[in-house]
Design a protein around this motif. Structure first.
Motif, PDB file in Angstrom:
ATOM      1  N   PHE A 169      -6.523   7.079  33.997  1.00  0.00           N
ATOM      2  CA  PHE A 169      -7.395   8.159  33.539  1.00  0.00           C
ATOM      3  C   PHE A 169      -6.844   9.547  33.876  1.00  0.00           C
ATOM      4  O   PHE A 169      -7.522  10.552  33.665  1.00  0.00           O
ATOM      5  CB  PHE A 169      -8.799   7.986  34.136  1.00  0.00           C
ATOM      6  CG  PHE A 169      -9.439   6.683  33.755  1.00  0.00           C
ATOM      7  CD1 PHE A 169      -9.903   6.460  32.468  1.00  0.00           C
ATOM      8  CD2 PHE A 169      -9.549   5.645  34.678  1.00  0.00           C
ATOM      9  CE1 PHE A 169     -10.481   5.257  32.101  1.00  0.00           C
ATOM     10  CE2 PHE A 169     -10.127   4.434  34.323  1.00  0.00           C
ATOM     11  CZ  PHE A 169     -10.597   4.237  33.035  1.00  0.00           C
ATOM     12  N   ASP A 170      -5.605   9.594  34.361  1.00  0.00           N
ATOM     13  CA  ASP A 170      -5.047  10.878  34.796  1.00  0.00           C
ATOM     14  C   ASP A 170      -3.850  11.323  33.953  1.00  0.00           C
ATOM     15  O   ASP A 170      -3.076  12.185  34.360  1.00  0.00           O
ATOM     16  CB  ASP A 170      -4.637  10.807  36.266  1.00  0.00           C
ATOM     17  CG  ASP A 170      -3.583   9.729  36.539  1.00  0.00           C
ATOM     18  OD1 ASP A 170      -3.316   8.905  35.635  1.00  0.00           O
ATOM     19  OD2 ASP A 170      -3.032   9.715  37.662  1.00  0.00           O
ATOM     20  N   HIS A 197      -4.879   1.936  24.234  1.00  0.00           N
ATOM     21  CA  HIS A 197      -6.165   1.387  23.788  1.00  0.00           C
ATOM     22  C   HIS A 197      -7.281   2.421  23.936  1.00  0.00           C
ATOM     23  O   HIS A 197      -8.046   2.676  22.994  1.00  0.00           O
ATOM     24  CB  HIS A 197      -6.536   0.150  24.615  1.00  0.00           C
ATOM     25  CG  HIS A 197      -5.735  -1.071  24.310  1.00  0.00           C
ATOM     26  ND1 HIS A 197      -5.819  -1.737  23.104  1.00  0.00           N
ATOM     27  CD2 HIS A 197      -4.839  -1.757  25.061  1.00  0.00           C
ATOM     28  CE1 HIS A 197      -5.012  -2.784  23.131  1.00  0.00           C
ATOM     29  NE2 HIS A 197      -4.404  -2.818  24.310  1.00  0.00           N
ATOM     30  N   LEU A 198      -7.400   3.002  25.109  1.00  0.00           N
ATOM     31  CA  LEU A 198      -8.519   3.895  25.387  1.00  0.00           C
ATOM     32  C   LEU A 198      -8.497   5.116  24.475  1.00  0.00           C
ATOM     33  O   LEU A 198      -9.541   5.521  23.953  1.00  0.00           O
ATOM     34  CB  LEU A 198      -8.505   4.324  26.854  1.00  0.00           C
ATOM     35  CG  LEU A 198      -8.625   3.200  27.895  1.00  0.00           C
ATOM     36  CD1 LEU A 198      -8.605   3.779  29.299  1.00  0.00           C
ATOM     37  CD2 LEU A 198      -9.880   2.367  27.678  1.00  0.00           C
ATOM     38  N   ALA A 238     -15.322   1.565  29.600  1.00  0.00           N
ATOM     39  CA  ALA A 238     -14.240   1.333  28.647  1.00  0.00           C
ATOM     40  C   ALA A 238     -13.254   0.279  29.128  1.00  0.00           C
ATOM     41  O   ALA A 238     -12.694  -0.473  28.327  1.00  0.00           O
ATOM     42  CB  ALA A 238     -13.507   2.644  28.382  1.00  0.00           C
ATOM     43  N   LEU A 239     -13.035   0.227  30.411  1.00  0.00           N
ATOM     44  CA  LEU A 239     -12.055  -0.686  30.986  1.00  0.00           C
ATOM     45  C   LEU A 239     -12.772  -1.722  31.846  1.00  0.00           C
ATOM     46  O   LEU A 239     -13.615  -1.366  32.677  1.00  0.00           O
ATOM     47  CB  LEU A 239     -11.059   0.102  31.840  1.00  0.00           C
ATOM     48  CG  LEU A 239      -9.704  -0.532  32.153  1.00  0.00           C
ATOM     49  CD1 LEU A 239      -8.914  -0.784  30.873  1.00  0.00           C
ATOM     50  CD2 LEU A 239      -8.907   0.381  33.070  1.00  0.00           C
ATOM     51  N   GLY A 240     -12.449  -2.988  31.632  1.00  0.00           N
ATOM     52  CA  GLY A 240     -13.058  -4.049  32.421  1.00  0.00           C
ATOM     53  C   GLY A 240     -12.011  -5.001  32.957  1.00  0.00           C
ATOM     54  O   GLY A 240     -10.861  -5.002  32.506  1.00  0.00           O
ATOM     55  N   ARG A 298     -10.682   1.939  21.844  1.00  0.00           N
ATOM     56  CA  ARG A 298     -10.937   0.527  22.105  1.00  0.00           C
ATOM     57  C   ARG A 298     -11.295   0.292  23.564  1.00  0.00           C
ATOM     58  O   ARG A 298     -10.719   0.902  24.462  1.00  0.00           O
ATOM     59  CB  ARG A 298      -9.698  -0.322  21.783  1.00  0.00           C
ATOM     60  CG  ARG A 298      -9.399  -0.496  20.327  1.00  0.00           C
ATOM     61  CD  ARG A 298      -8.206  -1.413  20.119  1.00  0.00           C
ATOM     62  NE  ARG A 298      -6.965  -0.884  20.671  1.00  0.00           N
ATOM     63  CZ  ARG A 298      -6.185   0.005  20.070  1.00  0.00           C
ATOM     64  NH1 ARG A 298      -6.523   0.504  18.891  1.00  0.00           N
ATOM     65  NH2 ARG A 298      -5.056   0.416  20.634  1.00  0.00           N
ATOM     66  N   SER A 299     -12.203  -0.637  23.794  1.00  0.00           N
ATOM     67  CA  SER A 299     -12.421  -1.182  25.127  1.00  0.00           C
ATOM     68  C   SER A 299     -11.280  -2.160  25.418  1.00  0.00           C
ATOM     69  O   SER A 299     -10.728  -2.770  24.497  1.00  0.00           O
ATOM     70  CB  SER A 299     -13.768  -1.896  25.176  1.00  0.00           C
ATOM     71  OG  SER A 299     -13.926  -2.638  26.363  1.00  0.00           O
ATOM     72  N   ALA A 300     -10.925  -2.311  26.677  1.00  0.00           N
ATOM     73  CA  ALA A 300      -9.849  -3.227  27.049  1.00  0.00           C
ATOM     74  C   ALA A 300     -10.215  -3.960  28.330  1.00  0.00           C
ATOM     75  O   ALA A 300     -10.844  -3.391  29.224  1.00  0.00           O
ATOM     76  CB  ALA A 300      -8.530  -2.475  27.237  1.00  0.00           C
TER      77      ALA A 300
END
Length: 293
Positions: free
Chosen positions: A253-254, A229-230, A13-15, A234-236
């Protein structure tokens, strides 16, 4: 966290984005990202740093199948045969024999017949196994409609400008109806404050409403926006060359935003685009020649 694309391929999901990352800083940025836990790197032929992205991946720990590589075809390489050759240039610079996601960088409506031919080349590459998924970038709903009418494979991804000041709900809705993942470039509003990009820009990083949400969770404005976004599917691909910020951007993610917090961020949308208009012909820019591998 991963999303499943419309062809079954999973995408982190995150790049890490590398737009405007100088080539001499890109390799280290990629190494820092992979060390921090990223497994998705987004680049483009037009960025001039595909080779350095490949170097950073090779110098890092993860094996090639564990890193999702995304890159883009520039407009000067549109056309069926030209786009097949663009894959060779990209794969050669990145040092890989396949790409995870290969997308068209612009709709280029002033030469849309070449855009269609380029996308058909992506379909060929997908069928041949040289790419795992294909997609587009900066396509508005009418561009998608024209593309879908002339081709066979629905894009897996549409990468567009999305941040709290410019959310493009109509484009996101068109993507969703067609099963296309929306991927946000400038996801933390970088284009609202890049030096020299424009005058009188409002810096979304200094938005009080976002700061308030961050304070409630002990998170930075950038982390709040990425979480926004997540959670909305959405990917971000946030860009940074600073190892501390690269790591910070992945630390999302926490915690979870409430529906009221998401709505407060949604309410910041101005409807004003900060990046280039995808319907605007830019013949000089589109003519930029992409070097061979």
């Amino acid at each position: 966290m991963e999303f499943t694309l419309n062809n079954g391929v999973t995408i982190p999901a995150l790049g890490l984005g590398v737009f405007q990352s100088p080539p001499e800083q890109t390799t280290a940025a990629v190494e820092a990202a992979l060390a921090a836990g990223y497994r998705h790197i987004d680049t483009a032929a037009a960025y001039g740093n595909e080779r350095e992205v490949g170097d950073g991946i090779r110098r890092s720990g993860p094996d090639r199948p564990d890193v999702f590589i995304e890159t883009k075809v520039w407009v000067s390489d549109y056309g069926h045969d030209q786009t097949l050759h663009a894959w060779k240039k990209a794969a050669g610079k990145l040092g890989t024999d396949y790409l995870d996601l290969f997308i068209l960088h612009q709709p280029a409506p002033d030469r849309f017949e070449k855009t269609i031919a380029a996308y058909k080349a992506l379909e060929t590459l997908l069928a041949d196994g040289r790419v795992r998924a294909i997609g587009v970038s900066n396509f508005m709903p009418h561009h998608l409609e024209e593309l879908l009418a002339a081709t066979d494979v629905v894009p897996a991804v549409n990468q567009i400008e999305v941040h709290p000041y410019f959310a493009q709900p109509a484009v996101q809705a068109a993507d969703a109806v067609n099963g296309i993942l929306t991927q946000a470039w400038s996801p933390i509003g970088g284009i609202t404050f890049y030096p020299g990009w424009g005058e009188n820009r409002r810096n979304v990083m200094e938005e009080p409403a976002i700061a308030a949400v961050g304070n409630a969770h002990g998170k930075t404005p950038a982390q709040v926006m990425l979480r926004w976004h997540l959670q909305q599917g959405r990917s971000a691909i946030p860009k940074s060359t600073n190892p501390a910020r690269i790591s910070e951007n992945f630390n999302v993610f926490d915690f979870e935003l409430s529906s009221d917090e998401l709505a407060a961020i949604d309410a910041l949308d101005t409807g004003v685009r900060n990046g280039p208009d995808p319907d605007e012909a830019r013949p000089e820019r589109f003519a930029m020649v992409i070097p061979e591998a």
